[in-house]
Write a protein that holds these residues in place. Structure first.
Motif, short mmCIF file in Angstrom:
data_model
loop_
_atom_site.label_atom_id
_atom_site.label_comp_id
_atom_site.label_asym_id
_atom_site.label_seq_id
_atom_site.Cartn_x
_atom_site.Cartn_y
_atom_site.Cartn_z
N ILE A 81 0.85 -1.19 0.00
CA ILE A 81 0.00 0.00 0.00
C ILE A 81 0.89 1.24 0.00
O ILE A 81 1.89 1.30 0.72
CB ILE A 81 -0.90 0.04 1.25
CG1 ILE A 81 -1.82 -1.18 1.31
CG2 ILE A 81 -1.70 1.34 1.30
CD1 ILE A 81 -2.98 -1.14 0.36
N ILE A 82 0.50 2.24 -0.80
CA ILE A 82 1.20 3.52 -0.76
C ILE A 82 0.18 4.64 -0.95
O ILE A 82 -0.83 4.46 -1.64
CB ILE A 82 2.32 3.60 -1.83
CG1 ILE A 82 3.21 4.82 -1.58
CG2 ILE A 82 1.75 3.58 -3.23
CD1 ILE A 82 4.49 4.82 -2.37
N LYS A 83 0.45 5.78 -0.33
CA LYS A 83 -0.41 6.96 -0.44
C LYS A 83 0.36 8.03 -1.20
O LYS A 83 1.50 8.36 -0.86
CB LYS A 83 -0.77 7.46 0.97
CG LYS A 83 -1.74 8.61 1.01
CD LYS A 83 -2.03 8.97 2.46
CE LYS A 83 -3.04 10.09 2.58
NZ LYS A 83 -3.30 10.43 4.03
N ASP A 84 -0.24 8.61 -2.24
CA ASP A 84 0.47 9.61 -3.03
C ASP A 84 0.30 11.00 -2.43
O ASP A 84 -0.39 11.19 -1.42
CB ASP A 84 0.04 9.55 -4.50
CG ASP A 84 -1.36 10.11 -4.76
OD1 ASP A 84 -1.99 10.67 -3.83
OD2 ASP A 84 -1.84 9.98 -5.90
N LYS A 85 0.90 11.99 -3.05
CA LYS A 85 0.92 13.35 -2.51
C LYS A 85 -0.46 13.99 -2.51
O LYS A 85 -0.71 14.97 -1.79
CB LYS A 85 1.89 14.21 -3.31
CG LYS A 85 1.54 14.41 -4.78
CD LYS A 85 2.59 15.26 -5.47
CE LYS A 85 2.21 15.59 -6.92
NZ LYS A 85 2.02 14.38 -7.73
N ASP A 86 -1.40 13.44 -3.30
CA ASP A 86 -2.75 13.98 -3.36
C ASP A 86 -3.72 13.25 -2.43
O ASP A 86 -4.93 13.51 -2.45
CB ASP A 86 -3.28 13.89 -4.80
CG ASP A 86 -2.44 14.72 -5.76
OD1 ASP A 86 -2.05 15.85 -5.38
OD2 ASP A 86 -2.16 14.24 -6.87
N GLY A 87 -3.18 12.34 -1.62
CA GLY A 87 -4.02 11.64 -0.66
C GLY A 87 -4.73 10.42 -1.21
O GLY A 87 -5.61 9.86 -0.54
N MET A 88 -4.37 9.97 -2.41
CA MET A 88 -4.96 8.77 -2.99
C MET A 88 -4.16 7.54 -2.55
O MET A 88 -2.93 7.55 -2.57
CB MET A 88 -4.98 8.86 -4.51
CG MET A 88 -5.65 7.67 -5.20
SD MET A 88 -7.42 7.57 -4.89
CE MET A 88 -8.01 8.93 -5.93
N TYR A 89 -4.87 6.49 -2.15
CA TYR A 89 -4.23 5.24 -1.75
C TYR A 89 -4.19 4.28 -2.95
O TYR A 89 -5.18 4.15 -3.68
CB TYR A 89 -5.00 4.57 -0.61
CG TYR A 89 -5.02 5.37 0.66
CD1 TYR A 89 -4.01 5.23 1.60
CD2 TYR A 89 -6.07 6.25 0.93
CE1 TYR A 89 -4.04 5.96 2.79
CE2 TYR A 89 -6.10 6.99 2.10
CZ TYR A 89 -5.09 6.84 3.03
OH TYR A 89 -5.11 7.56 4.20
N ALA A 113 -5.28 -1.43 -7.17
CA ALA A 113 -6.59 -0.88 -6.81
C ALA A 113 -6.33 0.46 -6.14
O ALA A 113 -5.25 0.69 -5.59
CB ALA A 113 -7.32 -1.83 -5.87
N LYS A 114 -7.31 1.34 -6.18
CA LYS A 114 -7.12 2.64 -5.55
C LYS A 114 -8.38 3.09 -4.84
O LYS A 114 -9.48 2.58 -5.10
CB LYS A 114 -6.70 3.69 -6.59
CG LYS A 114 -7.79 4.09 -7.57
CD LYS A 114 -7.27 5.20 -8.49
CE LYS A 114 -8.36 5.68 -9.45
NZ LYS A 114 -7.88 6.78 -10.32
N GLY A 115 -8.20 4.05 -3.92
CA GLY A 115 -9.35 4.58 -3.20
C GLY A 115 -8.97 5.81 -2.41
O GLY A 115 -7.80 6.05 -2.11
N ARG A 116 -9.99 6.58 -2.05
CA ARG A 116 -9.77 7.76 -1.22
C ARG A 116 -9.58 7.39 0.24
O ARG A 116 -9.14 8.21 1.05
CB ARG A 116 -10.94 8.74 -1.36
CG ARG A 116 -10.90 9.54 -2.65
CD ARG A 116 -9.73 10.49 -2.64
NE ARG A 116 -9.52 11.15 -3.94
CZ ARG A 116 -8.48 11.90 -4.21
NH1 ARG A 116 -7.52 12.08 -3.31
NH2 ARG A 116 -8.34 12.47 -5.40
N ASP A 117 -9.93 6.16 0.61
CA ASP A 117 -9.62 5.63 1.93
C ASP A 117 -9.30 4.16 1.78
O ASP A 117 -9.48 3.57 0.71
CB ASP A 117 -10.75 5.88 2.93
CG ASP A 117 -12.04 5.17 2.53
OD1 ASP A 117 -12.04 3.92 2.48
OD2 ASP A 117 -13.05 5.86 2.26
#
Length: 483
Positions: A81-89, A113-117
């Motif tokens: 799992i990683i979170k980018d600078k815009d807050g997307m996981y 896969a991606k998500g806001r949380d």
């Protein structure tokens, strides 16, 4: 009553993908339903538990769905799992479908896969990252670990991979790919290529203090999670003298940190037939340790989590030691034991859910160790053998197998469970802390060595210290059960 060691109902825990944020540990894991007999890691998806203390876990169900029968992600395996600078996981994971093949071999690929949380991750069907088939073979391309490299100011991805046209046994490597945007990835030469393993699964790097650590798991020389250490992310990677976190009975360990502490997430495999003589299987029960860094050397040690130390909270009275061919003298709670040949000082223990803690000081001994669930005659039970001459600790059990037709067919040539061997801390004083629940047992020695195993066939009866031609003392003995 809640359980100390977590396993989902009607399923088993495979590789964990840990992540930490805002006081909460996320334990994504491979959820294996074992949908067919003798079939493992099929119809596997990511599920999620969260915890703050590694004892109280909340289950959140399926986290990443798998694809259909004709999709690359028919099975969803290990990743990160990683979170980018815009807050997307982003969850990068291994996609596997045995029916998709190149040159007759099944292909592994990376999807995400991606998500806001972290509770709502959706597959990106248009993201599919495969091996280049030039530096790396297409059929070993899994377990992506993605992190931000501050020095290079770009993302790095490590993968369990194989050098193109390398040997089947020693050709495994940890691949390296690089990206500026997490979507477009460039292939680079291997990050780590020791020419030692079939493959190095579940790779991970992290920094503690002045040291970088590389973690990976192997299964050809033995099933175990290794670590290497270096002063730079570019290496060279040093093999520490004791380079593992636990026994064979805790595989594919990965870690997560809150910035002050770091914890190991792993799984204790089941045994076929749920008995002591069964072969180890893929998938099992979740287990956590805390990782400690030795200040002067950077060496990593293992100790129990704070939550597990106090999970059992009802102190049980310790009845008088029962000697087996030895003398036992009680001097104000210090039990002094002497045996001329095999002797043991034993005391009754609960059936299968308790903690046991004591200090052991060995004056001299040809052999010594800890007995668990032994009978009064020491004819059956489990034995943690501790050998100072070889600096070795290992699990043993009696009987070691069902006896054959002849009296000598009792596996006398198997001196202990080879895959559980650990390095015994030096010295003559040992602090023992044992956690026992149902068929799982974890022992910590001196808050630096962990030894996990399964115990199916023997319950209750006695625990204690055994000696062969030796003298020892036991003190500060505490047995606890759950209130």
């Amino acid at each position: 009553m809640s359980k100390l060691f977590y396993r989902p109902e009607d399923a088993w825990v495979g590789d964990l993908i840990p992540y930490y944020e805002d006081g909460l540990y996320y334990g994504f894991y491979l959820h294996d339903p074992r949908c067919k007999k003798d079939e493992y890691a099929e119809e596997t998806t990511w599920h999620l538990v969260t915890t703050k203390d590694f004892v109280n876990l909340d289950y959140h169900g399926e986290a990443i769905k798998r694809g259909g029968e004709d999709k690359p992600n028919k099975n969803a395996y290990t990743g990160s799992i990683i979170k980018d600078k815009d807050g997307m996981y982003y969850a990068y994971y291994t996609a596997y479908n045995a029916d998709i093949k190149i040159n007759g071999k099944s292909v592994q690929s990376v999807m995400r896969a991606k998500g806001r949380d972290l509770y709502h991750l959706e597959n990106e069907e248009d993201f599919l990252f495969v091996a280049d088939d030039t530096i790396y073979e297409a059929f070993d391309w899994r377990d992506p670990y993605v992190f931000w490299n501050e020095e290079e100011e770009q993302y790095w991805m490590l993968l369990a991979a194989r050098r193109k046209n390398a040997g089947a046994i020693r050709g495994g490597c940890i691949a390296l790919c690089k990206s500026k945007d997490l979507k477009n990835w460039n292939y680079a030469e291997p990050f780590f290529e020791p020419n030692m393993y079939v493959t190095m699964e579940c790779p991970e790097v992290f920094r503690m203090g002045e040291w970088w650590y590389l973690v990976f798991s192997t299964f050809n020389d033995r099933f175990v999670t290794h670590y290497r250490m270096a002063e730079s992310l570019n290496g060279p990677w040093i093999i520490p003298e004791d380079d593992v976190f636990d026994t064979r009975a805790n595989y594919a360990i990965k870690t997560a940190s809150n910035g002050r502490q770091r914890f190991a997430f792993g799984w204790i495999p089941s045994k076929k037939g749920n008995n002591d003589f069964g072969a180890w299987e893929w998938g099992g029960t979740m287990v956590f340790h805390e990782i400690i860094q030795e200040k002067n050397t950077g060496i990593l040690k293992i100790k129990p989590t704070e939550g597990s130390r106090y999970y059992f909270d009802k102190k049980e009275a310790v009845r008088q030691f029962e000697p087996f061919h030895c003398t036992v003298e009680n001097e104000n709670g210090i039990y002094r034991i002497e045996a001329h040949m095999l002797g043991a000082a034993l005391f009754p223990i609960p059936k299968d859910a308790f903690s046991l803690e004591f200090d052991l000081e060995v004056e001299q001994a040809h052999e010594f160790g800890i007995a668990v669930h032994a009978d009064k005659e020491m004819e059956k039970g489990y034995f943690l053998k501790m050998d100072r001459r070889k600096n070795m600790a290992a699990w043993d059990m009696w009987p070691r197998s069902e006896q054959g037709f002849y009296q000598w067919q009792i596996k006398g040539d198997v001196a202990y469970q080879v895959e559980t061997v650990r390095r015994l801390p030096e010295g003559d004083k040992y602090h023992i802390f044992m956690l026992r629940e149902e068929d799982i047992c974890v022992v910590y020695i001196n808050n630096e060595v962990a030894m996990s195993t399964r115990m199916y066939d023997h319950k209750g009866e006695y625990a204690g210290v055994y000696l062969i031609q030796g003298k020892a003392a036991v003190k500060n003995l505490v047995i606890k059960t759950k209130e």
